[in-house]
Each structure stands twice: as structure tokens, then as C-alpha cells.
Design an enzyme around this catalytic site. Sequence first.
Site, short mmCIF file in Angstrom:
data_model
loop_
_atom_site.label_atom_id
_atom_site.label_comp_id
_atom_site.label_asym_id
_atom_site.label_seq_id
_atom_site.Cartn_x
_atom_site.Cartn_y
_atom_site.Cartn_z
N ARG A 131 0.83 -1.21 0.00
CA ARG A 131 0.00 0.00 0.00
C ARG A 131 0.87 1.26 0.00
NH1 ARG A 131 -3.49 2.42 4.72
NH2 ARG A 131 -5.08 3.56 3.57
N HIS B 280 0.56 4.81 -2.12
CA HIS B 280 0.40 6.13 -1.49
C HIS B 280 1.60 7.04 -1.75
CE1 HIS B 280 -3.07 5.22 1.51
NE2 HIS B 280 -3.26 4.64 0.34
N ASP B 281 2.79 6.45 -1.94
CA ASP B 281 3.93 7.28 -2.31
C ASP B 281 3.79 7.79 -3.74
OD1 ASP B 281 6.39 8.59 -2.18
OD2 ASP B 281 7.51 6.82 -2.84
N GLY C 126 4.55 11.74 -7.02
CA GLY C 126 5.44 10.77 -7.67
C GLY C 126 6.14 9.86 -6.68
N SER D 155 8.20 10.67 -0.52
CA SER D 155 7.68 11.82 0.22
C SER D 155 6.76 11.37 1.35
CB SER D 155 6.94 12.78 -0.72
OG SER D 155 6.00 12.08 -1.50
N HIS E 53 -6.26 -5.76 -2.40
CA HIS E 53 -7.20 -5.87 -1.28
C HIS E 53 -7.54 -7.33 -0.96
CE1 HIS E 53 -8.57 -1.39 -1.65
NE2 HIS E 53 -7.33 -1.52 -1.23
N ASP F 234 -9.74 -9.71 3.33
CA ASP F 234 -10.15 -10.95 2.66
C ASP F 234 -10.17 -12.05 3.71
OD1 ASP F 234 -10.39 -13.30 1.22
OD2 ASP F 234 -8.41 -13.15 0.27
C1 HEM Z 1 -8.40 2.03 -6.06
C2 HEM Z 1 -8.46 2.80 -5.03
C3 HEM Z 1 -8.13 2.36 -3.64
C4 HEM Z 1 -8.82 2.71 -2.53
C5 HEM Z 1 -10.04 3.60 -2.46
C6 HEM Z 1 -8.18 2.06 -1.42
C7 HEM Z 1 -8.58 2.19 -0.09
C8 HEM Z 1 -8.04 1.49 0.96
C9 HEM Z 1 -8.47 1.60 2.32
C10 HEM Z 1 -9.56 2.55 2.83
C11 HEM Z 1 -7.76 0.71 3.05
C12 HEM Z 1 -7.91 0.42 4.55
C13 HEM Z 1 -7.01 1.32 5.39
C14 HEM Z 1 -7.31 1.12 6.86
O1 HEM Z 1 -8.39 1.57 7.29
O2 HEM Z 1 -6.51 0.51 7.59
C15 HEM Z 1 -6.88 0.04 2.15
C16 HEM Z 1 -5.99 -0.94 2.52
C17 HEM Z 1 -5.09 -1.52 1.66
N1 HEM Z 1 -4.88 -1.16 0.35
FE1 HEM Z 1 -6.03 0.02 -0.77
N2 HEM Z 1 -7.13 1.33 -1.88
C18 HEM Z 1 -7.05 1.49 -3.23
C19 HEM Z 1 -6.08 0.97 -4.06
C20 HEM Z 1 -5.02 0.22 -3.63
C21 HEM Z 1 -3.87 -0.10 -4.44
C22 HEM Z 1 -3.63 0.38 -5.87
C23 HEM Z 1 -3.06 -0.88 -3.67
C24 HEM Z 1 -1.72 -1.47 -4.00
C25 HEM Z 1 -1.43 -2.00 -5.16
C26 HEM Z 1 -3.72 -1.04 -2.39
C27 HEM Z 1 -3.26 -1.82 -1.37
C28 HEM Z 1 -3.85 -1.92 -0.13
C29 HEM Z 1 -3.40 -2.85 0.90
C30 HEM Z 1 -2.32 -3.90 0.76
C31 HEM Z 1 -4.17 -2.59 2.03
C32 HEM Z 1 -4.04 -3.25 3.41
C33 HEM Z 1 -3.08 -2.39 4.23
C34 HEM Z 1 -2.73 -2.93 5.61
O3 HEM Z 1 -3.14 -4.03 5.96
O4 HEM Z 1 -2.01 -2.22 6.32
N3 HEM Z 1 -4.88 -0.34 -2.41
N4 HEM Z 1 -7.05 0.53 0.89
#
Ligand code: HEM
Length: 336
Positions: free
Chosen positions: A62, A66-67, A72, A76, A195, A253
Amino acid sequence: MAANKLAILISLALLSSLAAFHCHALQVGYYRDTCPNAETLVRAHIKKALRSDPGNGAGLIRMLFHDCFVNGCDASVLLDPTQTNPRPEKLGAPNNPSLRGYEAIDAAKSALELACPGVVSCADVVAFAARDASYLLSHGRVSFLVPAGRLDGRVSRENDTQFLPGPSSNLTTLVGSFAAMGMSVEDLVVLSGAHSIGRSHCSSFVQDRLNASSSSSPAPAADMSAPLASFLRRRCPASVPVAGVKDPTVAQDVVTRDVLDNQFYRNVLARRVLFASDAALLEEVDAGRMVRANARFPASWERKFARAMVKMAAIGVKGPQGDGRGEVRRNCRLVN
Ligand code: HEM
Ligand SMILES: *[C@@H]1O[C@H](CO)[C@@H](O)[C@H](O)[C@H]1NC(C)=O
Ligand SMILES: *[C@@H]1O[C@H](CO)[C@@H](O)[C@H](O)[C@H]1NC(C)=O
Ligand SMILES: *[C@@H]1O[C@H](CO)[C@@H](O)[C@H](O)[C@H]1NC(C)=O
């Protein structure tokens, strides 16, 4: 002739703005001569961090997103608040307090500074770490090379994190925010597969998915399965969490929680995903078709995920060409 000249000027301007955005070419094996063990050292530290908590791997994957989507891929997101910059990206709502894995980056960077001081950028460490976490959490099925040569940025603003799409976004918004980074609908669908690992805080979805604001007869979003909704209601507080009040987490999941795999797409189809932004992938036929294909063909999704990660890791990189926009930080939390 004037029109001709104008056309040339316009195409030059276009070319140079493209160059500024995609700019400088990254190379596989960039540290071969200057720090031959760089990638081995990073992998060893990421492995260690995942052994202590696989959640660090989710955090690191993640972290690349976010970076790269904010100023870019320039690390940061790693900068700590200081007197001169009290509100960096790190404090933005999408990152604080949920983003994790910072200590793993610090550990890898410390090892690199011992082995080859001042050579390996934090931005490259973030990209290597996301690659290694993908490899480890997929049990070797998602495997790819990461071109390197990024420089670290010196600018980090909390406000810029508002450009990250939020979990309530609809498909139009998601596609728009990816397009702004040069990423396609397919990249969006393919990367959302991340996700399938990690967690979410309840506060990220209760309001728009469980309708917790109506305490009387709370109805779940129409696109969430009833068993998932009742499970989430037991795990998450009945009302919108207030800052400082306990905000529990749940697995993204529940089927294969620590495995980076195509289960996410099966979950989308079974309406067993947490966010409106996940469910939104079925809003239009094209994206929906991609969701079904990824659910059916795991090996094909694994290849596409690898390719999309490399593409994301090249967004807006700062090169070493002396344009004054970057540096190799000694400490990933502070500008030099
Ligand atoms: C498409 C738009 C996306 C949205 C709206 C989104 C939103 C979120 C949100 C709200 C969380 C939960 C954060 C929390 O409350 O702890 C999350 C977790 C996560 N996201 Fe996304 N995400 C997106 C795209 C991505 C992308 C592109 C990736 C990486 C390729 C990614 C990887 C992850 C991972 C691995 C987690 C779990 C993080 C953890 O367990 O610490 N997400 N995301
Ligand atoms: C950040 O955004 C908020 C609201 O959008 C605004 O009030 C604030 O002045 C901004 N801060 C900076 C430093 O731009
Ligand atoms: C998607 O969300 C945006 C922003 O909230 C909104 O302006 C737009 O109307 C929505 N589009 C659809 C198709 O629902
Ligand atoms: C929330 O629940 C109330 C009561 O069941 C319902 O009237 C309302 O439409 C729901 N709101 C949303 C956004 O689903």
C-alpha cells in the site's frame, strides 16, 4: 509557417511535459556497480519484517501506491513532521494512522547506509520493498524486476494526500484518479487485487457500507452480502468512530487473509468486499469483465499485477540528472 512553428512549439512543450512527468528512465540493476548487495539487503529485511507480522507486507504494498500517487514515487510519504514542515503527507487522513511498514523501510535503509553510504534512495527502497512483499505474500507467484534510479523528494504536504481516491469513491472517480497518474482502467482493476491482503479500520467503511448512522434499523449497502454485513456489525462499533476512540480492524479478505492472490475478485463477485470502491468495479461492463477474468485466471492476474506495479512505481520519478528536484536521503524520515 507561423502555424507550423506553433505546432512544433506545442509538440515540444508536450514532449517536455511528458518527460517531466515520466521523465527519467529507470534501469533494472541500477545499483549493480555502486551497491551490488542493495536488493539482497532489502529483501532480507522485508522477509524479517513479514516474519514478525505479515501485515507489514500489506502495509508496504500500500505504501508504494500512497507514495507514487502523491508527488510521484519519491519517498515523500516517509518524511516525518518537523518544525519547518509540520504537516507532511504522513499525517494525511489516508496515511494516519493506518499506513504501516515504516520501520521495515528504516531497517533496510540502515543496512544500506552501512554497506554503501549515500547511494540507495529511499524511493527505490520503497519500490523494492513493495516488490519483495508481493513476492513473499504470493508465495513466489508474483515475481518481477524493479527498475531503479529514483531520487528522494524534498516536498511533502498533508494536503496533497486528498488526491488519493477514498473508499467511498464510485467507479468514475476511481478511473479519473488513476487516469490522472497515467494509469488505465485495467491497472485500477488489477491493482485493486491488493485488497486480498491486510486489514481495514472500521472507520474506513462503516458509514457508507453499514449505514451505522441510523441506529434504529441499520441496513447494509445493497451490494454487500448479508453474512459479511452481520459479521462486520459485530466487529465494528455501531456508530461512527470518534478520533481517539477505539477503531477496530478487520481482514480485507477473510478467505485467504495473508495471501496475495486473486481471491479479491471472487469476493467482489460474491459481494464480500469492504469498500464501496471495491464493489464499484462492477458498475460498468468493461471493468466488470476484467473482474470476472481475474477471478477465473489467477496466473494471468499475477502477471498483470506485476506489470501494473512496475508501471505504478515509475509515476513522476525524479532523476539524478541534476535538475535539483531530488536527493538520496541519508535518513528516510528527514530531508538531507
Ligand atoms: C483504487 C483505489 C483504492 C482505494 C479507495 C483504497 C482504499 C483502501 C483503504 C480505505 C484501506 C484500509 C485502510 C485502513 O483503514 O486501515 C486500504 C488498505 C489496503 N490497500 Fe487500498 N485502496 C485502493 C487501491 C489500492 C492499491 C492500488 C493498492 C496497491 C497495489 C492497495 C493496497 C492496499 C493494501 C495492501 C491494504 C491493506 C493495508 C494494511 O493491511 O495495512 N490499495 N485501501
Ligand atoms: C490545506 O487544506 C485545507 C482545507 O482544504 C486548508 O484550510 C488549508 O489552508 C490547507 N493548508 C495548506 C498548507 O495549504
Ligand atoms: C461519482 O462521484 C462523484 C463525486 O462524489 C459524483 O460527482 C458523481 O456524480 C458520481 N458519479 C456517478 C456515476 O455516480
Ligand atoms: C440508512 O438506513 C435508513 C433506515 O433503514 C434508510 O432509510 C436510509 O435510506 C439508509 N441510508 C443509506 C445511505 O443507505
